[in-house]
Every structure is written in structure tokens, then in C-alpha cells.
Scaffold this motif. Structure first.
Motif, PDB file in Angstrom:
ATOM      1  N   THR A  19       0.827  -1.201   0.000  1.00  0.00           N
ATOM      2  CA  THR A  19       0.000   0.000   0.000  1.00  0.00           C
ATOM      3  C   THR A  19       0.871   1.265   0.000  1.00  0.00           C
ATOM      4  OG1 THR A  19      -1.563  -1.240   1.344  1.00  0.00           O
ATOM      5  CG2 THR A  19      -1.906   1.133   1.223  1.00  0.00           C
TER       6      THR A  19
ATOM      7  N   PRO B  91      -6.101   0.719  -5.109  1.00  0.00           N
ATOM      8  CA  PRO B  91      -6.893   0.461  -3.893  1.00  0.00           C
ATOM      9  C   PRO B  91      -7.642  -0.895  -3.875  1.00  0.00           C
ATOM     10  CG  PRO B  91      -7.194   2.699  -4.645  1.00  0.00           C
ATOM     11  CD  PRO B  91      -6.381   2.030  -5.687  1.00  0.00           C
TER      12      PRO B  91
ATOM     13  N   VAL C 106     -10.698   0.750   2.277  1.00  0.00           N
ATOM     14  CA  VAL C 106     -11.453   0.701   1.019  1.00  0.00           C
ATOM     15  C   VAL C 106     -12.179  -0.645   0.960  1.00  0.00           C
ATOM     16  CG1 VAL C 106     -11.289   0.708  -1.505  1.00  0.00           C
ATOM     17  CG2 VAL C 106      -9.748   2.157  -0.162  1.00  0.00           C
TER      18      VAL C 106
ATOM     19  N   CYS D  64     -10.780   2.486 -10.467  1.00  0.00           N
ATOM     20  CA  CYS D  64     -11.841   2.841  -9.522  1.00  0.00           C
ATOM     21  C   CYS D  64     -13.031   3.423 -10.287  1.00  0.00           C
ATOM     22  CB  CYS D  64     -11.387   3.914  -8.531  1.00  0.00           C
ATOM     23  SG  CYS D  64      -9.886   3.558  -7.612  1.00  0.00           S
TER      24      CYS D  64
ATOM     25  N   ALA E  80     -14.121   5.833  -1.891  1.00  0.00           N
ATOM     26  CA  ALA E  80     -12.917   5.612  -1.077  1.00  0.00           C
ATOM     27  C   ALA E  80     -11.757   5.168  -1.971  1.00  0.00           C
ATOM     28  CB  ALA E  80     -13.209   4.558  -0.010  1.00  0.00           C
ATOM     29  N   CYS E  81     -12.076   4.437  -2.994  1.00  0.00           N
ATOM     30  CA  CYS E  81     -11.065   3.971  -3.950  1.00  0.00           C
ATOM     31  C   CYS E  81     -10.437   5.172  -4.650  1.00  0.00           C
ATOM     32  CB  CYS E  81     -11.740   3.031  -4.951  1.00  0.00           C
ATOM     33  SG  CYS E  81     -10.658   2.238  -6.154  1.00  0.00           S
TER      34      CYS E  81
ATOM     35  N   ALA F 224      -8.039   7.242  -2.376  1.00  0.00           N
ATOM     36  CA  ALA F 224      -6.853   6.612  -1.780  1.00  0.00           C
ATOM     37  C   ALA F 224      -5.575   7.162  -2.408  1.00  0.00           C
ATOM     38  CB  ALA F 224      -6.921   5.099  -1.971  1.00  0.00           C
TER      39      ALA F 224
END
Ligand code: HEC
Ligand code: HEC
Length: 457
Positions: free
Chosen positions: A78, A91, A153, A282, A288-289, A292
Motif C-alpha cells: 500500500t 486500492p 477501502v 476505480c 474511497a477507492c 486513496a
């Protein structure tokens, strides 16, 4: 050397001719030696059998190969991370490395039941768009279910695979039990997927010999389609992608070349951007994706993508372990007689290619790289570019016999439903119905010889 081999082939042909009476088959067509990949093969039958560079690769390219190998096996993390070079996971994603699915550069498998997660397979999805009469990515999920995600996510959904028994019998009365997968997408995180969603479960293929397949001239592949049309037994056709490019890779030939294939895998399977696919994977609904942090733009540099591509272009095809026993000869003759070689074309020649070592080789991949209608039994119901719901690209058969050694299983076909070569053949339908029926009607000893031949590849 060559002359000697021709002589011994001549002898064996006479022997086989007497054994199975196949006077119409031409000797050169019928008998394949230990080298399936010209001069590029490797003598190896250990769990590393799919992991060596091709014979004759230059020292400079070997260095790139080993760097590519490292990238293929890297566990991406990450972002942001202290290892800036290898961050940017997700993500959403399927697995954290290429090798998680292509384990030891080999074949993936499928869960035994609905409570096990997917490990080395994935599910492609789409929705039918009535206006354009074509399959489109799902507006909220895209064209592939990412069943994992980074912290914070939500993963897109959970894939469950249940198995249904499908009984059958050979003409001699011997019963068999096949299995067919039923897929459900559980816990969708971004709204209902809708009941019209089209799904396609696909296992990771082995990644050997792919540079050679990339080097087969397009004109030769199209000529095979044409000669099949003339002969009228099978009718393969090319998949055509964006810009009318010929599809070569993937179970439905939905990728034109290895660079695009690898960049697509990096993006779709691990969540890594490249200059080819600069956007995070995404869809708009996945807030949320989209929010990120990224691991750089792009997350895989062109230099890395090149190394990864060289790697997938130069993984060697192992040589056959045995090939000149009477049973294997008989199996090979049956492979032609039952009609298998119409699609699993035994011999192709490579042409030009950026990697000189794969140019101008005579290879025995057992594929025509064309799409065939395989009937309703194998249909996933999901079109892919110009490939129809029941169409699949003939997979190469080289290396088939070493899948159990490398990956400790022998599950075959696009969704891993077949437990061994016999079940794979018994699922053939559509254009291959005649070949399948010839196999079902063949005496047990012939069936065993054919399977032994496949396992010798
Ligand atoms: C989640 C599992 C998974 C991961 C991770 C994955 N792959 Fe794959 N790979 C597949 C599947 C499944 C296919 C077949 C795709 C299809 O038919 O649409 C495939 C196809 C391929 C092919 C084409 C093989 C052929 O014979 O046509 C190559 C090359 C490849 N992947 C390379 C990579 C690389 C490089 C990575 C890492 C950047 C990677 N893959 C990551 C599952 C995976
Ligand atoms: C009409 C073309 C055609 C003919 C004829 C044909 N095949 Fe196939 N074969 C395919 C296609 C396409 C697939 C992939 C199907 C899938 O994955 O759903 C396949 C898959 C296979 C597989 C599994 C390969 C893998 O990598 O999972 C084996 C083994 C196989 N065929 C052997 C045979 C044998 C033996 C015969 C003759 C009895 C035969 N095939 C006849 C087109 C054909």
C-alpha cells in the motif's frame, strides 16, 4: 544430427503405420520430437520447469529477465510506503503479485467449494447494453471483480464457486462424473450488481512460450482460419480488439500483445498504473477507492514494464521427458485422427519479433490462436470483444504434463473445472463435438494413449 533424427523418425512411422493404420497422415505432420519450442526449450522437469529463461538468451537479456522475474514475484504494498518503488497496491485488487496467481509461472486453480476464497483465478464481469447490442463494463464495478482491497477501502464483492455434478458415460459403458461451476457474487460493496450481470470465471494460465506465440505472424494465423473454412470441419476465427488489432492472449484472445496484457494485469489484478493504463481502477461509484493515495504516476515505470514484458516473452517451454514409446506414438497418431490437431495445430513458425532469440523458430504449441465455438457446456455467456459467449481461444498444450509437477494439481480449462485431460476433452462441444465424440467412442486403451500423449507435452 538432423539427418539421424529423420532416419529414426522414418522407422517409427512405419511401426506406427502398422499399429494404428493411419496411411493418410504425413510423417512430418505426425511425429513430434522432444523439442516443442525449436532451439529455445529447456531440459527440466522439476517444480522450476516453467521458470527458466529460453536457451540461447543473450547475457544482456538474461539480466533483464532476472530483473523481470523479481518484478513478477514482488509483493506490492500500500502507498505511501518506505519501499517507494514497490508501492501502489490497489486500492482494490485481486492479489499482491503476479506470481500469486501464476504460481511458479504456472497454472492457477479454483476453490473446492463456496467457502474458500479465489486464490489464482478471477471473475470478469459485464452488463449487456441493449442499445449498442454489446457487453459493457458494469457502471459500478468495472469489468473484473476485485475481491480484495487496501485498508479503508471496501473490496468489491466476494466470489463464491460451488460445484454441480454432471454425470456421463463412455460408449463402452464406463461412467464418469464431470463438474460445472456455479458462481455467486456475495457482499457487493457498491450496490446490487443486478441479476443481468454476466460473469466469466478464469484461471491464470501458465506463462511459458508466450514470446514465441507473440512472434507467429498475423498472416499465418489468418491463413489458418481460411484453411479451416475451406476444409469445413472446424471454423476458427480471430478476435479483433480496439483498432482492429488481432487478439492473441487470454482465454478469449482479448489481449493483442504481452506489453498490453501485462499492463492490463498490473492495473486490473494488482491495482498498479502504467503509462498504458494511467488511471486507478476505480469506477465513479467507488469514492474511497478514488480518494486513496497513489504510489506514483505511473506506479510501474516504462522501464519496469519493459522488463516484465521481456520476462513473459522469454520463459522457456520445457522439453518433453519421453516421446518415442509405442504408447506415446499411438497417442500422437490418435491426436490427429480424432480431429484434435484441427484446432490444436501442431506446428507453427515464428517470424519477426523484438526479441531475436524467438525469431524464425519451428514450434509445436498445439494451438491455432483462433476462437472456436465450444458449445453451450463451456459457454460463459459473456462476450469479450468479438469473441462470442461460447467462443474460446484454442489454448497451447505445451507444458501440460508438467502442471502437476509445478502446481500440484491438474485442473484444466478456462475455469479449472476439468480434473485432468480426459475431463477437459469430455467438455468439448460445438465445433469440437465430433472430436469429443470420437474420444468418447474410442476403446479404453486408445483413450489412455491419447491422455498419455497429452501428459508427455
Ligand atoms: C488474480 C490473478 C492474477 C494475477 C494477480 C495476475 N494474473 Fe495474469 N492472468 C490471470 C488470468 C485469469 C489470465 C487469463 C485472463 C483472461 O482470460 O481474460 C491471465 C493472463 C495472463 C497472461 C496471458 C497468458 C496467455 O497464455 O494468454 C499473461 C502474460 C499474464 N497474465 C501476466 C501477468 C502479469 C505480468 C501479472 C502481474 C503484473 C499478472 N499476470 C497478474 C490471472 C492473474
Ligand atoms: C474446435 C477446436 C478444438 C478441437 C477440435 C479440440 N479442441 Fe481442445 N480445446 C479447444 C479450446 C477452444 C479449448 C479451451 C476451452 C475452454 O477452456 O473452455 C480446448 C481445451 C483443451 C484442453 C485443456 C487445455 C488447458 O490448457 O486447460 C485439452 C487438454 C484439450 N483441449 C485437448 C484436446 C484433444 C485431445 C482434442 C481431440 C480429442 C481436442 N482438444 C479437440 C479447442 C479444440
Amino acid at each position: 544430427m538432423t539427418i539421424q533424427r529423420c532416419k529414426s523418425i522414418g522407422f517409427t512411422v512405419m511401426f506406427i503405420g502398422a499399429l494404428v493404420a493411419a496411411p493418410h497422415s504425413r510423417a512430418e505432420e505426425m511425429l513430434i520430437g522432444p523439442d516443442l519450442a525449436g532451439s529455445t526449450g529447456r531440459q527440466i522437469a522439476t517444480p522450476m520447469a516453467f521458470s527458466l529463461p529460453i536457451s540461447g538468451l543473450s547475457a544482456a537479456r538474461q539480466r533483464e529477465f532476472f530483473f523481470g522475474n523479481r518484478l513478477f514475484n514482488t509483493n506490492w504494498v500500500t502507498a505511501p510506503a518506505s519501499t517507494v518503488t514497490f508501492d501502489g497496491l490497489g486500492p482494490t485488487f485481486n492479489r499482491v503479485s503476479c506470481s500469486a496467481c501464476h504460481l511458479r509461472d504456472g497454472r492457477g486453480q479454483v476453490p473446492d467449494g463456496p467457502n474458500e476464497p479465489l486464490q489464482s483465478a478471477l471473475v470478469r464481469i459485464s452488463v449487456w447494453d441493449a442499445t449498442s447490442e454489446s457487453a459493457k463494463p458494469h457502471p459500478a464495478y468495472g469489468d473484473q471483480i476485485n475481491d480484495r482491497a487496501i485498508l479503508g477501502v471496501p473490496a468489491e464483492a466476494r466470489v463464491r464457486v460451488a460445484w454441480q455434478d454432471v454425470p456421463g458415460a463412455y460408449t463402452d459403458g464406463t461412467a464418469y462424473m464431470l463438474r460445472r461451476p456455479a458462481i455467486t457474487l456475495d457482499q457487493p460493496a457498491y450496490g446490487a450488481l443486478g441479476k443481468d450481470v454476466l460473469t466469466s470465471l478464469r484461471v491464470a494460465p501458465a506463462v511459458i512460450g508466450l514470446g514465441l506465440l507473440e512472434a507467429v505472424p498475423e498472416a499465418d494465423i489468418l491463413a489458418l482460419a481460411e484453411s479451416q473454412k475451406q476444409a469445413g470441419i472446424v471454423s476458427g476465427r480471430p478476435n479483433r480488439l480496439e483498432g482492429n488489432r488481432l487478439g492473441r492472449f487470454g482465454w478469449k484472445a482479448n489481449q493483442p500483445d504481452l506489453r498490453t496484457q501485462n499492463a492490463g494485469a498490473a492495473n486490473g489484478d494488482i491495482g498498479l498504473t502504467t503509462s498504458l493504463f494511467p488511471q486507478q481502477n476505480c469506477p465513479p461509484a467507488q469514492k474511497a477507492c478514488l480518494a486513496a493515495p497513489s504510489g506514483g504516476s505511473p506506479e510501474i515505470s516504462d522501464e519496469f514494464l519493459e522488463k516484465l514484458t521481456l520476462y513473459t516473452q522469454t520463459l522457456a517451454v520445457p522439453r518433453r521427458r519421453a516421446w518415442d514409446t509405442p504408447e506415446l506414438r499411438q497417442g500422437e497418431a490418435l491426436f490427429t485422427q480424432l480431429g484434435c490437431a484441427a484446432c490444436h495445430v501442431k506446428t507453427l513458425k515464428t517470424g519477426d519479433h523484438p526479441v531475436p532469440e524467438v525469431r524464425h523458430q519451428t514450434i509445436h504449441p498445439f494451438t491455432d490462436l483462433l476462437l472456436h465455438d465450444m458449445g453451450p457446456g463451456l459457454a460463459d455467456g459473456r462476450p469479450d470483444h468479438q469473441a462470442g459467449p461460447a467462443e474460446w481461444r484454442t489454448p497451447p498444450l505445451w507444458g501440460l504434463g508438467l502442471i502437476p509437477v509445478v502446481n500440484h494439481h491438474e485442473t484444466l480449462l478456462h475455469d479449472g473445472r476439468a480434473r485432468g485431460p480426459a475431463e477437459a476433452i469430455l467438455w468439448h462441444g460445438g465445433e469440437a463435438e465430433g472430436a469429443k465424440e470420437a474420444f468418447r467412442k474410442a476403446p479404453a486403451a486408445d483413450r489412455a494413449a491419447l491422455v498419455a500423449f497429452l501428459r508427455s507435452l
